[in-house]
Every structure is written in C-alpha cells, then in structure tokens.
Design a protein around this motif. Structure first.
Motif, PDB file in Angstrom:
ATOM      1  N   PHE A 125     -66.146 -84.762  -5.226  1.00 20.38           N
ATOM      2  CA  PHE A 125     -64.507 -84.134  -4.783  1.00 20.38           C
ATOM      3  C   PHE A 125     -64.759 -83.351  -3.771  1.00 20.38           C
ATOM      4  O   PHE A 125     -63.916 -83.208  -2.910  1.00 20.38           O
ATOM      5  N   ILE A 126     -65.858 -82.487  -3.346  1.00 19.62           N
ATOM      6  CA  ILE A 126     -65.924 -81.690  -2.292  1.00 19.62           C
ATOM      7  C   ILE A 126     -66.322 -82.546  -1.205  1.00 19.62           C
ATOM      8  O   ILE A 126     -65.849 -82.244  -0.039  1.00 19.62           O
ATOM      9  N   ALA A 127     -66.964 -83.464  -1.048  1.00 15.31           N
ATOM     10  CA  ALA A 127     -67.244 -84.411   0.242  1.00 15.31           C
ATOM     11  C   ALA A 127     -65.993 -85.104   0.314  1.00 15.31           C
ATOM     12  O   ALA A 127     -65.627 -85.391   1.791  1.00 15.31           O
ATOM     13  N   GLN A 128     -65.144 -85.307  -0.534  1.00 22.36           N
ATOM     14  CA  GLN A 128     -63.861 -86.149  -0.461  1.00 22.36           C
ATOM     15  C   GLN A 128     -62.804 -85.153   0.504  1.00 22.36           C
ATOM     16  O   GLN A 128     -62.121 -85.434   1.348  1.00 22.36           O
ATOM     17  N   GLU A 129     -62.868 -83.633  -0.042  1.00 21.60           N
ATOM     18  CA  GLU A 129     -62.103 -82.788   0.395  1.00 21.60           C
ATOM     19  C   GLU A 129     -62.323 -82.429   1.855  1.00 21.60           C
ATOM     20  O   GLU A 129     -61.587 -82.255   2.504  1.00 21.60           O
ATOM     21  N   VAL A 130     -63.539 -82.586   2.330  1.00 20.22           N
ATOM     22  CA  VAL A 130     -63.825 -82.121   3.711  1.00 20.22           C
ATOM     23  C   VAL A 130     -64.097 -83.087   4.451  1.00 20.22           C
ATOM     24  O   VAL A 130     -64.464 -83.003   5.797  1.00 20.22           O
ATOM     25  N   GLY A 131     -64.191 -84.343   3.991  1.00 19.32           N
ATOM     26  CA  GLY A 131     -64.190 -85.553   4.710  1.00 19.32           C
ATOM     27  C   GLY A 131     -65.965 -85.560   5.431  1.00 19.32           C
ATOM     28  O   GLY A 131     -66.130 -85.994   6.438  1.00 19.32           O
ATOM     29  N   ARG A 181     -69.949 -70.785  -5.331  1.00 25.42           N
ATOM     30  CA  ARG A 181     -70.362 -69.715  -4.619  1.00 25.42           C
ATOM     31  C   ARG A 181     -71.684 -70.252  -3.950  1.00 25.42           C
ATOM     32  O   ARG A 181     -71.851 -69.761  -2.796  1.00 25.42           O
ATOM     33  N   LEU A 182     -72.437 -71.099  -4.450  1.00 22.16           N
ATOM     34  CA  LEU A 182     -73.797 -71.631  -3.879  1.00 22.16           C
ATOM     35  C   LEU A 182     -73.740 -73.036  -3.297  1.00 22.16           C
ATOM     36  O   LEU A 182     -74.562 -73.793  -3.014  1.00 22.16           O
ATOM     37  N   CYS A 183     -72.200 -73.801  -3.470  1.00 23.72           N
ATOM     38  CA  CYS A 183     -71.963 -75.137  -2.838  1.00 23.72           C
ATOM     39  C   CYS A 183     -71.947 -75.004  -1.497  1.00 23.72           C
ATOM     40  O   CYS A 183     -71.346 -74.274  -0.762  1.00 23.72           O
ATOM     41  N   THR A 184     -72.651 -75.845  -0.876  1.00 25.08           N
ATOM     42  CA  THR A 184     -72.843 -75.821   0.514  1.00 25.08           C
ATOM     43  C   THR A 184     -72.715 -77.430   1.236  1.00 25.08           C
ATOM     44  O   THR A 184     -72.698 -78.296   0.735  1.00 25.08           O
ATOM     45  N   VAL A 185     -72.145 -77.482   2.362  1.00 24.52           N
ATOM     46  CA  VAL A 185     -71.935 -78.824   3.128  1.00 24.52           C
ATOM     47  C   VAL A 185     -72.714 -78.694   4.399  1.00 24.52           C
ATOM     48  O   VAL A 185     -72.450 -77.847   5.077  1.00 24.52           O
ATOM     49  N   ALA A 186     -73.778 -79.476   4.528  1.00 29.31           N
ATOM     50  CA  ALA A 186     -74.687 -79.033   5.694  1.00 29.31           C
ATOM     51  C   ALA A 186     -74.962 -77.855   5.960  1.00 29.31           C
ATOM     52  O   ALA A 186     -74.995 -77.349   7.076  1.00 29.31           O
ATOM     53  N   GLY A 187     -75.320 -77.084   4.756  1.00 28.97           N
ATOM     54  CA  GLY A 187     -75.874 -75.797   4.756  1.00 28.97           C
ATOM     55  C   GLY A 187     -74.736 -74.534   5.254  1.00 28.97           C
ATOM     56  O   GLY A 187     -75.002 -73.571   5.048  1.00 28.97           O
ATOM     57  N   LEU A 188     -73.338 -75.083   5.316  1.00 26.54           N
ATOM     58  CA  LEU A 188     -72.339 -74.216   5.405  1.00 26.54           C
ATOM     59  C   LEU A 188     -71.492 -73.774   4.063  1.00 26.54           C
ATOM     60  O   LEU A 188     -71.313 -74.777   3.224  1.00 26.54           O
ATOM     61  N   PRO A 189     -71.454 -72.568   3.578  1.00 23.22           N
ATOM     62  CA  PRO A 189     -70.638 -72.308   2.403  1.00 23.22           C
ATOM     63  C   PRO A 189     -69.392 -72.913   2.338  1.00 23.22           C
ATOM     64  O   PRO A 189     -68.625 -72.989   3.238  1.00 23.22           O
ATOM     65  N   ILE A 190     -68.901 -73.517   1.241  1.00 27.25           N
ATOM     66  CA  ILE A 190     -67.930 -74.239   1.170  1.00 27.25           C
ATOM     67  C   ILE A 190     -66.539 -73.353   1.059  1.00 27.25           C
ATOM     68  O   ILE A 190     -65.432 -73.699   1.505  1.00 27.25           O
ATOM     69  N   SER A 191     -66.903 -71.860   0.947  1.00 29.11           N
ATOM     70  CA  SER A 191     -65.841 -70.914   1.312  1.00 29.11           C
ATOM     71  C   SER A 191     -65.294 -70.864   2.662  1.00 29.11           C
ATOM     72  O   SER A 191     -64.222 -70.378   2.919  1.00 29.11           O
ATOM     73  N   GLN A 192     -65.973 -71.453   3.337  1.00 32.52           N
ATOM     74  CA  GLN A 192     -65.619 -71.333   5.128  1.00 32.52           C
ATOM     75  C   GLN A 192     -65.100 -72.679   5.288  1.00 32.52           C
ATOM     76  O   GLN A 192     -64.434 -72.822   6.526  1.00 32.52           O
ATOM     77  N   LEU A 193     -64.905 -73.662   4.320  1.00 34.51           N
ATOM     78  CA  LEU A 193     -64.350 -75.132   4.696  1.00 34.51           C
ATOM     79  C   LEU A 193     -63.194 -75.171   3.949  1.00 34.51           C
ATOM     80  O   LEU A 193     -62.390 -76.053   4.273  1.00 34.51           O
ATOM     81  N   VAL A 237     -71.446 -87.569   1.061  1.00 33.95           N
ATOM     82  CA  VAL A 237     -72.037 -86.828  -0.093  1.00 33.95           C
ATOM     83  C   VAL A 237     -73.416 -86.183  -0.083  1.00 33.95           C
ATOM     84  O   VAL A 237     -73.789 -85.296  -0.698  1.00 33.95           O
ATOM     85  N   ARG A 238     -74.045 -86.878   0.974  1.00 33.53           N
ATOM     86  CA  ARG A 238     -75.509 -86.393   0.941  1.00 33.53           C
ATOM     87  C   ARG A 238     -75.654 -85.023   1.634  1.00 33.53           C
ATOM     88  O   ARG A 238     -76.711 -84.562   1.536  1.00 33.53           O
ATOM     89  N   ASP A 239     -74.589 -84.599   2.256  1.00 38.56           N
ATOM     90  CA  ASP A 239     -74.721 -83.231   3.014  1.00 38.56           C
ATOM     91  C   ASP A 239     -74.195 -82.232   1.955  1.00 38.56           C
ATOM     92  O   ASP A 239     -74.014 -81.053   2.347  1.00 38.56           O
ATOM     93  N   VAL A 240     -73.616 -82.526   0.825  1.00 36.47           N
ATOM     94  CA  VAL A 240     -72.997 -81.797  -0.067  1.00 36.47           C
ATOM     95  C   VAL A 240     -74.098 -81.289  -1.161  1.00 36.47           C
ATOM     96  O   VAL A 240     -74.629 -82.098  -1.702  1.00 36.47           O
ATOM     97  N   GLN A 241     -74.626 -79.967  -1.155  1.00 38.82           N
ATOM     98  CA  GLN A 241     -75.428 -79.399  -2.377  1.00 38.82           C
ATOM     99  C   GLN A 241     -74.596 -78.664  -3.291  1.00 38.82           C
ATOM    100  O   GLN A 241     -73.889 -77.798  -2.912  1.00 38.82           O
ATOM    101  N   ALA A 242     -74.844 -79.000  -4.544  1.00 35.94           N
ATOM    102  CA  ALA A 242     -74.071 -78.235  -5.574  1.00 35.94           C
ATOM    103  C   ALA A 242     -75.076 -77.854  -6.834  1.00 35.94           C
ATOM    104  O   ALA A 242     -75.875 -78.846  -6.986  1.00 35.94           O
ATOM    105  N   TYR A 243     -74.193 -77.094  -7.621  1.00 30.86           N
ATOM    106  CA  TYR A 243     -74.887 -76.927  -9.158  1.00 30.86           C
ATOM    107  C   TYR A 243     -73.996 -76.773  -9.979  1.00 30.86           C
ATOM    108  O   TYR A 243     -72.946 -76.127  -9.518  1.00 30.86           O
TER     109      TYR A 243
END
Length: 310
Positions: free
Chosen positions: A155-161, A184-196, A164-170
């Motif tokens: 769902f994160i990968a779809q949201e930011v386009g 809080r710990l979810c990132t896309v290519a190292g960027l926190p999703i709160s920035q995206l 899925v390999r770049d999305v890390q989460a727990y």
C-alpha cells in the motif's frame, strides 16, 4: 542429500506453497491432507510441471504421516473455516483440536523439525503447537508479520509510486485487528514516509493493512488469501533452509522481550538453520508500546479460552 519439507493441508495456501517450494528446487516436498487421493493428485500435477519449468523437486502427496518422517521443516496450514452460526470460541476450539492432532504426528515422525504455523487464529495456534510439541521456542514459529508487513509495503509503494523493493517496514503484534504497523520506522529508499505522505493518509493505510485479510475475503466472497500468505511462508523457509539469517517479523514465543511473557506475539526475529536465532527488540515509543500491549492482550484472551499455559 536434499532437504525435506512437509506441508500439512493441501488447500489453497498449502498447495500454492508446495508449488512455490517445488519451483525453488532446493528440497523434496511432502503434501499431507486427510482427504483421500486429493494431495496425491495435486502432487502428480506439480511433478509433471517439473520438466517444463526445469525443477527436479520430488513432490509426494499422502494421507499417511509416516511419509513425512525426518522433515527438516513442517508447515501447518490445515484448519477449519468459520461457518455461519459458529462463534469465535467454537472456531478456536475446533482448530485447537486439529493443530494438536497434527503436531502430535509431526513430533512422532520428525522430532527434530522446525514447525511453522499458518492456521488461524495464528498466534493462538502457534501456542498450541508449542505446548503439544514440547519443542524449544526456537523451533515453533508463526507466520503473520511477513504477510502483514507485505500488505503494508504494498500500500505504501502504491501510494508514493515506488518499487515495493524500496519500501522497508515492520508490522508487530497479533495477526488481527490489533496489529501494530510501525509507520514511524517505515521508509522508502531510506526516506521516512512522514516526508512523503500526509499523516492522515498514513493512518488510512495503516487501517487498510489491519483490514488486509478481511478486504480480500470480502472481494472473493468465498475463501481467503493464499498467494501472499504462501509467498510469506516461502520467505521464512528460504531464510531457515538456506541459513540466510534474515530478520523478518513473525510470531514468536516471548519470554520477557518487549515486557511480554509466555505469549506468541509478532516481533522481528532473525531466522536461520536453527529456527529463531535472535529476537530483535526495537525501541518503541510509549504509544507504540501501549498498542503492542493491547495487541498482546487480545492474543492472551484467545490463549485463555484454549486453557493451556506455557
């Protein structure tokens, strides 16, 4: 000597997992089911796909636990689907009976195996398998967190386009409505999703993750997810069988970690040839810890109904 994996239950999750394992070509697989001839038919079909896809995995279908002897890993997918008029406790007791019987046979024929539990309610059924087997906690693992995390990442990968390999989460906690996606710990290519992603949108994605299984059940009308669940078990088996030491979220029997005791709860764990080789304790915020405690309490309620204690 090839490794041996047994999958108990030849329904959608079980048979799809067997297909994925056969195509890995690193083990021979036994598919057990109580339905006469059904696992044998599916196994024969999968064997005949080998020449086309180029795998030499031996796939055996059986109704006899003796054929599962000396398995390195056993996956329990068998269980009873909830039927109209059946309470949650009724379903719990029925599946407790099934998982208990299966575990007794597993231990009889493969006393040194590692058990992966898939049957729902997942955390409670893993508790049953640990209790009946008498195995150390390292060798009884529940599959839940990998699947829940995969849904969150999708769902994160779809949201930011993004890939899925770049999305890390727990996703931590029990496998159900109270699971705890750690945004809080979810990132896309190292960027926190709160920035995206806007905060309110993140909350919507978190809720969709919690409802992930129910959403698929509703769409199918009859049945539940099996492609993603079987892929999630495969990732766990890869890490164990190939001794990858991969850290994945899965249901483990906590003995003081995260302030929880004698309970299966989803947390990050390192999986290797011995099963669970290390439990990773993430530093949680007060609100995350409270959410995990709430999730653990929901699991405890189920375990109390089972009437077993580890």
């Amino acid at each position: 000597m090839r490794s041996k994996i047994t999958v108990v239950g030849a329904g959608f999750v079980g048979s799809t997992l067997v297909q994925r394992l056969a195509e890995r070509d690193y083990a021979d697989i036994v598919m057990y089911d109580i339905v006469p001839n059904m696992p044998q038919g599916k196994a024969l079909d999968l064997l005949q796909a080998g020449p086309v896809l180029g795998y030499d995995s031996l796939v055996t279908g059986t109704n006899d636990y003796a054929d599962t002897a000396d398995s390195d890993i056993v996956v329990i997918t068998s269980g009873f689907p909830r039927k109209p008029g059946m309470s949650r406790d009724d379903l719990l007791k029925k599946n407790q009976e099934i998982v208990s019987q299966v575990t007794e046979q597993i231990v009889r024929y493969s006393p040194n195996t590692i058990i992966i539990v898939v049957t729902n309610p997942l955390d409670a059924m893993a508790h049953v398998a640990l209790h009946v087997s008498g195995f150390p906690r390292e060798r009884v693992i529940g599959m839940a967190g990998v699947l829940d995390t995969a849904r969150f990442r999708t769902f994160i990968a779809q949201e930011v386009g993004a890939s899925v390999r770049d999305v890390q989460a727990y996703v931590l906690g029990g496998h159900g409505d109270t699971m705890v996606p750690l945004s809080r710990l979810c990132t896309v290519a190292g960027l926190p999703i709160s920035q995206l992603i806007a905060a309110e949108r993140i909350e919507e994605i978190v809720q969709r993750t919690r409802d992930g299984g129910a959403e698929i059940v509703k769409l199918l009308g009859n049945g539940s997810a099996y492609f993603a669940p079987s892929a999630s078990v495969l990732q766990m088996i890869d890490s164990i069988l190939l001794d990858k030491k991969q850290i994945v979220p899965c249901a483990v029997h906590l003995e003081g970690e995260y302030g929880l005791n004698h309970l299966f709860v989803g947390v990050p764990a390192q999986l290797g040839s011995k099963g669970i080789e290390k439990i990773i304790e993430i530093e949680l915020t007060d609100s995350e810890r409270a959410a995990l405690q709430k999730s653990a309490s929901a699991v405890q309620e189920l375990v109390d109904v089972l009437g077993i204690h580890n």
